[in-house]
Design a protein around this motif. Structure first.
Motif, PDB file in Angstrom:
ATOM      1  N   LEU A   1      -2.990   5.921   2.803  1.00  0.00           N
ATOM      2  CA  LEU A   1      -3.390   5.135   3.969  1.00  0.00           C
ATOM      3  C   LEU A   1      -2.353   5.255   5.079  1.00  0.00           C
ATOM      4  CD1 LEU A   1      -4.811   1.927   2.247  1.00  0.00           C
ATOM      5  CD2 LEU A   1      -6.080   3.885   3.151  1.00  0.00           C
ATOM      6  N   ASP A   2      -1.072   5.290   4.709  1.00  0.00           N
ATOM      7  CA  ASP A   2      -0.002   5.496   5.703  1.00  0.00           C
ATOM      8  C   ASP A   2      -0.166   6.840   6.398  1.00  0.00           C
ATOM      9  OD1 ASP A   2       1.163   3.078   5.051  1.00  0.00           O
ATOM     10  OD2 ASP A   2       2.754   3.969   3.822  1.00  0.00           O
ATOM     11  N   GLN A   3      -0.505   7.865   5.645  1.00  0.00           N
ATOM     12  CA  GLN A   3      -0.681   9.187   6.227  1.00  0.00           C
ATOM     13  C   GLN A   3      -1.873   9.205   7.184  1.00  0.00           C
ATOM     14  OE1 GLN A   3      -0.870  11.923   2.941  1.00  0.00           O
ATOM     15  NE2 GLN A   3       1.276  11.623   2.417  1.00  0.00           N
ATOM     16  N   VAL A   4      -2.941   8.499   6.831  1.00  0.00           N
ATOM     17  CA  VAL A   4      -4.104   8.407   7.718  1.00  0.00           C
ATOM     18  C   VAL A   4      -3.703   7.706   9.013  1.00  0.00           C
ATOM     19  CG1 VAL A   4      -6.389   7.359   8.010  1.00  0.00           C
ATOM     20  CG2 VAL A   4      -5.809   8.514   5.868  1.00  0.00           C
ATOM     21  N   SER A   5      -2.933   6.629   8.886  1.00  0.00           N
ATOM     22  CA  SER A   5      -2.475   5.896  10.063  1.00  0.00           C
ATOM     23  C   SER A   5      -1.585   6.784  10.938  1.00  0.00           C
ATOM     24  CB  SER A   5      -1.711   4.641   9.631  1.00  0.00           C
ATOM     25  OG  SER A   5      -1.240   3.938  10.729  1.00  0.00           O
TER      26      SER A   5
END
Length: 110
Positions: A92-96
């Protein structure tokens, strides 16, 4: 979803979690150390007990969080990320981060 005798795929889990703003909010709060349901409910206007409980049950069922019950009076329950959950929030951090990069590239510079 997968048949009832197997667990859902990571793709199915991702789709169900990312599609719900409350799930993402709850994950963020648990990651920041907010572990008790009452505390979680107070972190956002509009987050109801019913919706919070639905999200928590789903996160436990997916193996993203675990529910820890303490034999106290009154009873105390806390939620924490599982090892799978820690890896999941990294995605999710990478998507953000990708969204931030996309926004910067899409913003015209004068």
């Amino acid at each position: 979803m997968s048949n009832e005798n197997s667990h859902p795929s990571v793709t199915e889990i991702f789709e169900q979690c990312v599609g719900c703003k409350w799930t993402l909010h709850v994950l963020s709060q648990i990651r920041q150390g907010v572990k008790r349901p009452g505390q979680l409910e107070r972190t956002a206007d509009g987050l109801t007990t019913k919706v919070l409980n639905e999200r928590l049950v789903k996160l436990v069922r997916f193996g993203i969080t675990e529910k820890n019950s303490f034999p106290e009076v009154p009873p105390r329950v806390e939620y924490s990320l599982t090892p799978f959950g820690l890896r999941f929030v990294e995605i999710l951090d990478q998507v953000s981060q990708l969204q931030e990069e996309f926004d910067r590239e899409a913003t015209p510079t004068n």
